[in-house]
Scaffold this active site. Structure first.
Site, PDB file in Angstrom:
ATOM      1  N   GLN A  19       0.795  -1.218   0.000  1.00 34.75           N
ATOM      2  CA  GLN A  19       0.000   0.000   0.000  1.00 34.75           C
ATOM      3  C   GLN A  19       0.834   1.277   0.000  1.00 34.75           C
ATOM      4  O   GLN A  19       0.324   2.343  -0.333  1.00 34.75           O
ATOM      5  CB  GLN A  19      -0.955   0.001   1.192  1.00 34.75           C
ATOM      6  CG  GLN A  19      -2.067  -1.031   1.043  1.00 34.75           C
ATOM      7  CD  GLN A  19      -2.941  -1.104   2.272  1.00 34.75           C
ATOM      8  OE1 GLN A  19      -2.642  -1.850   3.198  1.00 34.75           O
ATOM      9  NE2 GLN A  19      -4.013  -0.334   2.309  1.00 34.75           N
ATOM     10  N   HIS A 113       0.893  -9.333   4.303  1.00 30.07           N
ATOM     11  CA  HIS A 113      -0.240  -8.406   4.344  1.00 30.07           C
ATOM     12  C   HIS A 113      -0.928  -8.410   2.982  1.00 30.07           C
ATOM     13  O   HIS A 113      -0.668  -7.556   2.131  1.00 30.07           O
ATOM     14  CB  HIS A 113       0.244  -7.000   4.715  1.00 30.07           C
ATOM     15  CG  HIS A 113      -0.852  -6.085   5.173  1.00 30.07           C
ATOM     16  ND1 HIS A 113      -0.791  -5.373   6.352  1.00 30.07           N
ATOM     17  CD2 HIS A 113      -2.041  -5.758   4.606  1.00 30.07           C
ATOM     18  CE1 HIS A 113      -1.886  -4.652   6.504  1.00 30.07           C
ATOM     19  NE2 HIS A 113      -2.659  -4.854   5.438  1.00 30.07           N
ATOM     20  N   ASN A 157      -1.715 -10.801   8.132  1.00 27.64           N
ATOM     21  CA  ASN A 157      -2.680  -9.740   8.394  1.00 27.64           C
ATOM     22  C   ASN A 157      -4.074 -10.146   7.929  1.00 27.64           C
ATOM     23  O   ASN A 157      -4.276 -10.480   6.761  1.00 27.64           O
ATOM     24  CB  ASN A 157      -2.266  -8.461   7.659  1.00 27.64           C
ATOM     25  CG  ASN A 157      -3.236  -7.328   7.913  1.00 27.64           C
ATOM     26  OD1 ASN A 157      -3.210  -6.694   8.967  1.00 27.64           O
ATOM     27  ND2 ASN A 157      -4.115  -7.070   6.950  1.00 27.64           N
ATOM     28  N   GLU A 158      -5.016 -10.157   8.845  1.00 26.60           N
ATOM     29  CA  GLU A 158      -6.432 -10.391   8.567  1.00 26.60           C
ATOM     30  C   GLU A 158      -6.685 -11.625   7.694  1.00 26.60           C
ATOM     31  O   GLU A 158      -7.356 -11.549   6.659  1.00 26.60           O
ATOM     32  CB  GLU A 158      -7.056  -9.138   7.935  1.00 26.60           C
ATOM     33  CG  GLU A 158      -6.964  -7.925   8.853  1.00 26.60           C
ATOM     34  CD  GLU A 158      -7.648  -6.678   8.310  1.00 26.60           C
ATOM     35  OE1 GLU A 158      -8.166  -6.737   7.174  1.00 26.60           O
ATOM     36  OE2 GLU A 158      -7.660  -5.661   9.013  1.00 26.60           O
TER      37      GLU A 158
END
Length: 402
Positions: A19, A113, A157-158
């Site tokens: 990101q 991620h 992540n998640e």
């Protein structure tokens, strides 16, 4: 204000590699952003050029007073071809870690991620039978190269939403829709990958290891029954990860809003992906993501994580708001940190508040439209401009040194 938090409490901000780094062209998400018919509103491109500007961005955080920084390392850079590990990429991430340590910032490092190397995507990605072993090997190599400088290691992540997003909703790679079996394979592999990856990191480095879960506060009203909405399905997957996390050193809690369930089903803003993907107009009650503006959700998520894991330490690794109004961001953080303080007063072992995100960045399918950042980034010049909220959070961090 002032917020009084325990000695050693970590306050800072979070980013992910894809990101903010820019140019992550060997990843599945780069492929997804440029694919015909992609749901992505725009490609990531140069993102925030954090790959080259990390020293500046870490120095800004130190000047603000932050004592921790959560960032990601990028598998597609570290292992650009199967079994071929880039020493140059590992040395780059080592320099990022050294910069954090030089500024007395504790690095919280996310090993995965959302993004995968393109070669692994072509093998089936998370649903590939080989994924858990490949992730274990990647974690092992990274822990050997970087582990002595890492403060906390987050494996994935998640993971609770990756199967649903990629195989049922079709909003993440590989873009399948309605493939429930594929989603179940991906979820089973992610559970095993976390178990194996965490063990690999612990075997190579003496650092706390955990997983980071997206945990909205789901509230059932009188007469409501559990249903099959997407966030309820993710919540059930979370139960499996929370159970597995009982053997970990911490659990990362990531919360943005609440979802309410009435007798007739989901109600209130934020529960309908099709509405959110069209981009709702921000109001006092909603954020740029279409979520309900409800910072108190963090307290509910922390309490659930504490109870479900049998009381392992909690790091708030993401909490934030996408808004065009920075004073709204300050109010959101203020209320969320007060929830954190209340949980600590109840005896819950919460050790951090890490805001998402450090800077305006590429928000996956939504592109650059949502502005979560404490720091604004000029899309043409890459100039960084800390917002008042960035200084506000710095004052919270500075109270820890008094």
């Amino acid at each position: 204000m002032p917020h009084r938090l325990p000695a050693g409490f970590l306050v800072g901000a979070s980013v992910s590699a894809h990101q903010v780094e820019g140019g992550n062209a060997n990843s599945d998400w780069w492929w997804w952003e440029h694919k015909d018919g992609t749901p992505c509103l725009e490609p990531s491109g140069d993102a925030c050029d954090f790959y080259h500007r990390y020293r500046q961005d870490i120095a800004i955080q130190a000047d603000l007073g932050y004592n921790s920084f959560r960032f990601g390392i990028e598998w597609a850079r570290i292992e650009p071809a199967e079994g071929e590990f880039s020493q140059a990429a590992l040395e780059h991430y080592r320099r990022v870690l050294v910069a954090c340590r030089e500024h007395h910032i504790t690095p919280i490092v996310t090993f995965h991620h959302f993004t995968l190397p393109l070669w692994l995507h072509l093998q089936g990605g998370f649903a590939s039978p080989g994924f858990p072993a490949l992730f274990e090997r990647y974690c092992d190599r990274c822990a050997v190269a970087l582990g002595d400088l890492i403060g906390f290691a987050c494996t994935i992540n998640e993971p609770q939403g990756l199967g649903l997003s990629g195989w049922v909703l079709g909003i993440n790679p590989p873009g399948h829709k309605g493939d429930v079996e594929g989603a179940e394979r991906a979820t089973a592999n992610l559970l095993e990958a976390h178990r194996r990856g965490a063990a690999a990191i612990r075997s190579r480095a003496k650092i706390p290891v955990g997983v980071c879960l997206a945990m909205p506060d789901i509230q059932y009203e009188d007469g409501a029954q559990p249903g099959e909405s997407g966030f309820e399905l993710e919540s059930r997957v979370n139960d499996r990860f929370l159970d597995l996390a009982r053997g970990d050193d911490f659990i990362g809690v990531q919360t943005y809003t609440r979802f309410r369930i009435g007798p007739e089903g989901p109600r209130g803003p934020g529960h309908d992906w099709s509405e959110r993907s069209r981009g709702l107009v921000e109001t006092d009650e909603t954020t740029q993501m279409g979520y309900e503006n409800y910072p108190r959700a963090l307290g509910g998520a922390i309490r659930r994580a504490w109870k479900s894991t049998g009381g392992i330490p909690i790091l708030v690794t993401e909490n934030g708001i996408a808004t065009a109004h920075d004073e709204k961001r300050v109010r959101f953080m203020d209320a969320a940190i007060r929830e954190t303080q209340a949980c600590i007063a109840e005896g819950i072992d919460v050790r951090s508040y890490i805001y998402w995100s450090l800077m305006d960045n590429f928000e996956w399918a939504f592109g650059y439209r949502p502005t979560f950042g404490l720091i604004a980034v000029d899309r043409k010049t890459q100039a960084r401009s800390p917002r008042p909220s960035a200084y506000w959070l710095g004052e919270v961090a500075r109270t820890l040194a008094q």
